[in-house]
Design a protein around this motif. Structure first.
Motif, PDB file in Angstrom:
ATOM      1  N   ARG A 115      -6.015   4.983  -6.411  1.00 55.76           N
ATOM      2  CA  ARG A 115      -5.504   3.643  -6.699  1.00 55.76           C
ATOM      3  C   ARG A 115      -4.632   3.645  -7.959  1.00 55.76           C
ATOM      4  O   ARG A 115      -4.045   2.652  -8.318  1.00 55.76           O
ATOM      5  CB  ARG A 115      -6.669   2.649  -6.876  1.00 55.76           C
ATOM      6  N   SER A 119       1.855  -0.841  -3.400  1.00 54.80           N
ATOM      7  CA  SER A 119       0.554  -1.293  -2.901  1.00 54.80           C
ATOM      8  C   SER A 119      -0.464  -0.154  -3.004  1.00 54.80           C
ATOM      9  O   SER A 119      -0.094   1.013  -3.220  1.00 54.80           O
ATOM     10  CB  SER A 119       0.692  -1.704  -1.432  1.00 54.80           C
ATOM     11  N   ARG A 178      -2.055   1.211  -0.616  1.00 51.04           N
ATOM     12  CA  ARG A 178      -1.797   2.191   0.445  1.00 51.04           C
ATOM     13  C   ARG A 178      -0.639   3.114   0.024  1.00 51.04           C
ATOM     14  O   ARG A 178      -0.726   4.331   0.137  1.00 51.04           O
ATOM     15  CB  ARG A 178      -1.464   1.457   1.752  1.00 51.04           C
ATOM     16  N   GLN A 179       0.424   2.521  -0.523  1.00 48.67           N
ATOM     17  CA  GLN A 179       1.574   3.332  -0.940  1.00 48.67           C
ATOM     18  C   GLN A 179       1.198   4.265  -2.098  1.00 48.67           C
ATOM     19  O   GLN A 179       1.650   5.406  -2.167  1.00 48.67           O
ATOM     20  CB  GLN A 179       2.724   2.415  -1.380  1.00 48.67           C
ATOM     21  N   GLU A 208      -0.669   7.296  -0.779  1.00 48.69           N
ATOM     22  CA  GLU A 208       0.267   8.231  -0.124  1.00 48.69           C
ATOM     23  C   GLU A 208       1.040   9.038  -1.170  1.00 48.69           C
ATOM     24  O   GLU A 208       1.146  10.255  -1.074  1.00 48.69           O
ATOM     25  CB  GLU A 208       1.283   7.444   0.708  1.00 48.69           C
ATOM     26  N   ARG A 210      -6.758  12.946   2.163  1.00 51.64           N
ATOM     27  CA  ARG A 210      -6.331  12.075   3.277  1.00 51.64           C
ATOM     28  C   ARG A 210      -7.540  11.575   4.060  1.00 51.64           C
ATOM     29  O   ARG A 210      -7.639  10.402   4.410  1.00 51.64           O
ATOM     30  CB  ARG A 210      -5.406  12.859   4.214  1.00 51.64           C
ATOM     31  N   THR A 215      -9.379   8.562   2.515  1.00 59.24           N
ATOM     32  CA  THR A 215      -8.765   7.234   2.319  1.00 59.24           C
ATOM     33  C   THR A 215      -9.027   6.313   3.517  1.00 59.24           C
ATOM     34  O   THR A 215      -9.305   6.758   4.609  1.00 59.24           O
ATOM     35  CB  THR A 215      -7.232   7.329   2.118  1.00 59.24           C
TER      36      THR A 215
END
Ligand code: COA
Length: 425
Positions: free
Chosen positions: A318, A401, A403-404, A407, A422, A425
């Motif tokens: 995060r 965000s 999520r971004q 990534e 991965r 998440t």
């Protein structure tokens, strides 16, 4: 009325006599880092038998922190405002305390009597022709400790560089002890291949005419190696070291475009080799100010194009940054990290960069993690973080965000750990 020379001479005593001012139960603040008054601290420890419950407060110590040894448990208790190699074991085994606080706020703790100072032990350069002494390599909280203390004892050391900026007059000090010892040197860090890659990525984020804040260690030095082609960089920082001197000599650092202190290096403490200390001596382009000025959001935040470069131990997906704990173990402290991350956010054109190798413990663990290690803490919040850099690239988290963020951060994690991250998440 006595001249300042008479006042000074009248206050010069031996270390043993000066330290007689310390009483059981006192809070004693030590000058910081390379400015620690070595002879006074040694004498304090020598007088341990007559003292009980003396609280010893400081941030970084470059000496052995002898007073934290188990045999002095009844005599002294260290209250650490930063944890370093020589205080870490005592803090984590419970023989010393740690008090969380931003570096910028420490002078206020003393000034506002939140931590009232009984005795300040500091080190100064010899008085000039007006009776003013410089704090040399460490103004930071040392100045405020000296000016808030009920009793201030200063080593006067001809080897302490006489720096420009904040100073103190002989009338403000209660006792002087004349000494002559070198200022401790920090060897230049060896820069690994990984750190070089990180340095190159960070350098790509630094525009010409930027003003830099640099943290401590191999990564800031690695960055400096890649700045040779830049123009008119400036320095507004908490501390700087030898790498900055080199870039000044190459003509890369001119401080010309620092909009609040043009032409000046602005810093609060210096740590490096004798080359740095020689550069600092009587150098009017170095403005040594107290940390509640250099690290103050209302000051540093006005510096345009401020690029803050700091490091971390772990970052979660995060964007929460832990820079001070390894699990429940206090490894370091916040220092000026958050002060400068926030200042870079406020700065017009500013960038806050958190950089670290993608793995720790010889490549066995990822420092980008799904969840911060149990028992650790958030140093820089996910709301404040901008760029996270490892040897695998740059993750730009600002305005992204959750999520971004995940990534981007997985994209700069070590490839060996990406699949696991991965799957979490
Ligand atoms: N888990 C376990 N061990 C870890 C780890 C983790 N998540 N992250 C790092 N380590 C280990 C490393 O492997 C290394 O051990 P080693 O020396 O045995 O290899 C050790 O911890 C130190 O890591 P390193 O990356 O070398 O740290 P550093 O000396 O570059 O310091 C900080 C990094 C974050 C501790 C330091 O920058 C700091 O104190 N920051 C906070 C204060 C600050 O930013 N001030 C800024 C203004 S000066």
């Amino acid at each position: 009325m006595a001249t300042w020379q008479e006042t000074f001479r009248g206050k010069c005593v031996g270390a043993a006599q000066a330290l007689a001012a310390v009483r059981s139960g006192d809070r004693v603040v030590l000058g910081h880092a390379a400015g620690e008054p070595k002879v006074l601290v040694e004498e304090l420890v020598r007088q341990a038998d007559r003292l009980t419950g003396v609280e010893i407060v400081h941030m970084v110590s470059l000496y052995a922190c002898e007073y934290t040894k188990p045999q002095y448990r009844q005599n002294f208790r260290h209250n650490a405002l930063f944890v370093g190699p020589t205080s870490r074991e005592a803090v984590n085994s419970g023989r010393a305390d740690y008090t969380p606080c931003y570096f910028s706020e420490i002078p206020r703790l003393f000034r506002d009597n939140i931590l009232p100072v009984d005795v300040a032990l500091i080190q100064l350069s010899p008085p000039d022709s007006h009776g003013f002494m410089s704090f040399g390599v460490s103004v930071d909280y040392t100045q405020q400790a000296a000016q808030s203390a009920k009793f201030t004892i200063a080593e006067i050391n001809p080897q302490m560089p006489r720096t420009h900026g904040n100073c103190i007059h002989v009338s403000e000090v209660d006792a002087f002890v004349e000494v002559d010892h070198p200022i401790p040197e920090i060897p230049l860090p060896t820069i690994s291949e990984v750190e070089e890659k990180i340095g190159a990525h960070i350098a790509s984020l630094i525009p010409d005419r930027a003003t830099l804040q640099l943290g401590i260690g191999a990564i800031p030095d690695a960055v400096l190696k890649f700045l040779g082609g830049k123009q008119d960089l400036g320095i507004h920082t908490e501390m700087f070291s030898d790498g900055v001197v080199e870039l000044f000599e190459q003509g890369v650092i001119t401080n010309r475009y620092n909009n609040i202190n043009p032409g000046k290096f602005t810093a609060t403490f210096l740590m490096g080799t004798q080359r740095l200390y020689d550069f600092a001596h009587d150098n009017p382009s170095i403005d040594m100010r107290s940390v509640d000025y250099t690290n103050n959001l209302l000051v540093a935040g006005r510096v345009e194009n401020l690029v803050a470069i700091n490091s971390a131990l772990e970052v979660d997906l995060r964007g929460q940054v832990c820079s001070e704990m390894i699990g429940p173990r206090q490894f370091s402290a916040v220092g000026g990290q958050v002060d400068f991350v926030r200042a870079a956010s406020a700065s017009n054109g500013g960038k806050a960069i958190i950089a670290f190798p993608s793995t720790g413990k010889n490549g066995t663990i990822s420092r980008i993690v799904n969840v911060l290690s149990e028992g650790s803490c958030v140093t820089t919040s996910r709301n404040d973080v901008h760029y996270v850099v490892t040897e695998f690239g740059i993750a730009d988290l600002r305005g992204k965000s959750l999520r971004q963020r995940a990534e981007s951060l997985i994209g700069i994690a070590h490839p060996d750990f990406r699949n696991t991250l991965r799957s979490q998440t």
